[in-house]
Write an enzyme that holds these catalytic residues in place. Sequence first.
Site, short mmCIF file in Angstrom:
data_model
loop_
_atom_site.label_atom_id
_atom_site.label_comp_id
_atom_site.label_asym_id
_atom_site.label_seq_id
_atom_site.Cartn_x
_atom_site.Cartn_y
_atom_site.Cartn_z
N SER A 7 0.84 -1.19 0.00
CA SER A 7 0.00 0.00 0.00
C SER A 7 0.88 1.25 0.00
O SER A 7 1.73 1.41 0.88
CB SER A 7 -0.89 0.02 1.26
OG SER A 7 -1.31 1.34 1.50
N HIS A 32 -1.21 -1.29 -4.21
CA HIS A 32 -2.48 -0.95 -3.54
C HIS A 32 -2.52 0.56 -3.30
O HIS A 32 -1.64 1.11 -2.63
CB HIS A 32 -2.56 -1.70 -2.21
CG HIS A 32 -3.86 -1.58 -1.49
ND1 HIS A 32 -4.98 -2.31 -1.82
CD2 HIS A 32 -4.21 -0.80 -0.44
CE1 HIS A 32 -5.95 -1.99 -0.98
NE2 HIS A 32 -5.52 -1.09 -0.14
N ASP A 34 -4.51 3.58 -1.73
CA ASP A 34 -5.56 3.92 -0.76
C ASP A 34 -6.07 5.33 -1.00
O ASP A 34 -5.34 6.29 -0.78
CB ASP A 34 -5.00 3.82 0.66
CG ASP A 34 -4.88 2.38 1.10
OD1 ASP A 34 -3.82 2.01 1.65
OD2 ASP A 34 -5.84 1.62 0.91
N MET A 36 -8.61 8.24 0.09
CA MET A 36 -9.41 8.64 1.25
C MET A 36 -9.86 10.09 1.09
O MET A 36 -9.09 10.94 0.63
CB MET A 36 -8.57 8.51 2.53
CG MET A 36 -8.05 7.11 2.77
SD MET A 36 -7.10 7.05 4.31
CE MET A 36 -6.35 5.41 4.14
N HIS A 68 -8.35 1.19 -3.76
CA HIS A 68 -9.24 0.98 -2.62
C HIS A 68 -9.90 2.31 -2.29
O HIS A 68 -9.25 3.22 -1.75
CB HIS A 68 -8.40 0.47 -1.44
CG HIS A 68 -9.15 0.28 -0.17
ND1 HIS A 68 -8.51 0.07 1.03
CD2 HIS A 68 -10.47 0.29 0.11
CE1 HIS A 68 -9.42 -0.06 1.99
NE2 HIS A 68 -10.62 0.07 1.46
N MET A 70 -11.93 4.61 -0.21
CA MET A 70 -12.51 4.89 1.10
C MET A 70 -13.09 6.30 1.05
O MET A 70 -12.57 7.25 1.66
CB MET A 70 -11.43 4.77 2.19
CG MET A 70 -11.01 3.33 2.44
SD MET A 70 -9.44 3.20 3.31
CE MET A 70 -8.31 3.30 1.90
N MET A 139 -11.19 -5.89 5.53
CA MET A 139 -10.42 -4.92 6.32
C MET A 139 -10.10 -5.53 7.68
O MET A 139 -11.01 -5.96 8.40
CB MET A 139 -11.22 -3.63 6.53
CG MET A 139 -11.38 -2.78 5.28
SD MET A 139 -9.83 -2.37 4.50
CE MET A 139 -9.04 -1.39 5.78
N ASP A 177 -6.33 -6.52 4.41
CA ASP A 177 -5.74 -5.20 4.42
C ASP A 177 -5.72 -4.60 5.82
O ASP A 177 -6.76 -4.25 6.36
CB ASP A 177 -6.61 -4.32 3.49
CG ASP A 177 -6.05 -2.95 3.29
OD1 ASP A 177 -6.70 -2.15 2.58
OD2 ASP A 177 -4.98 -2.65 3.83
C1 DX5 Z 1 -6.05 1.57 5.79
C2 DX5 Z 1 -5.69 1.15 4.37
C3 DX5 Z 1 -4.64 0.07 4.36
C4 DX5 Z 1 -3.34 0.51 5.03
C5 DX5 Z 1 -2.53 -0.70 5.38
O1 DX5 Z 1 -7.22 2.34 5.75
O2 DX5 Z 1 -6.81 0.66 3.69
O3 DX5 Z 1 -4.37 -0.33 3.01
O4 DX5 Z 1 -2.62 1.34 4.15
O5 DX5 Z 1 -1.43 -0.22 6.10
P1 DX5 Z 1 -0.66 -1.16 7.12
O6 DX5 Z 1 -0.18 -2.34 6.30
O7 DX5 Z 1 0.47 -0.27 7.60
O8 DX5 Z 1 -1.62 -1.55 8.19
ZN ZN Z 2 -6.34 -0.23 1.64
#
Ligand code: DX5
Ligand code: ZN
Length: 224
Positions: A7, A32, A34, A36, A68, A70, A139, A177
Amino acid sequence: MPILAPSILSADFGHLEEHVREAVSAGAEWIHVDVMDGHFVPNITVGPLVLRALRPVADDTGALLDVHLMIEQPDRYVDAFADAGADFITVHVETCPHLHRTLQAIRERGVRPGVTLNPGTPLSSLDAVLDQVDLVLVMSVNPGFGGQEYIEGSTDRIRTLRDRLDRLGSRAHIEVDGGLNPDNVRAVVEAGADVIVAGSAVFKGRGTVADNVRAFRRGWSSEA
Ligand code: DX5
Ligand code: ZN
């Protein structure tokens, strides 16, 4: 052999392309991303611009861009992320009142649809769409930040989901994840996960990015 999807949330954005290339060269198959919006989760990260910047890395290496979302109202951004080069777009069941239609719209853009759910959301909320997705993302932390602890109850959810997908004859990936590292990844793979997301353990881990990727590959195959 599971797929590793580092990620970029925990990457050094001053050296993003360089470190992503290092992770892929060391064996990571997906990237990956992320996304947000500061509404669905209490953090703001990146949008289509950064995905577009990583598309050449994916084209050069064959890595897949695993997005992903969010964000609230993800329907509004499917085209933008598809245009920017997403290979997978995963939406949260909690943000999609018309989930069946949203997943259809992703696939109509030639992008592989995924669905995900927060640790507090019952797995049954996915039952009506399991035959519509190429990926289910479980998750194992509450979304919003990297570096959190793996929520132990996630392993049973992975096992239950794998059983449901197998009974459906589904070939959908189970991606996990949050909070994963070389020491806890084996149990997650044994429970039925075949795609592993890791942010801090790869980009802020003990060794170089390449070392950390290789540590995962050892971790999920090591004897208990
Ligand atoms: C959290 C993200 C994850 C996160 C994982 O909201 O969806 O993808 O980046 O990070 P680690 O591996 O550090 O928990
Ligand atoms: Zn993620």
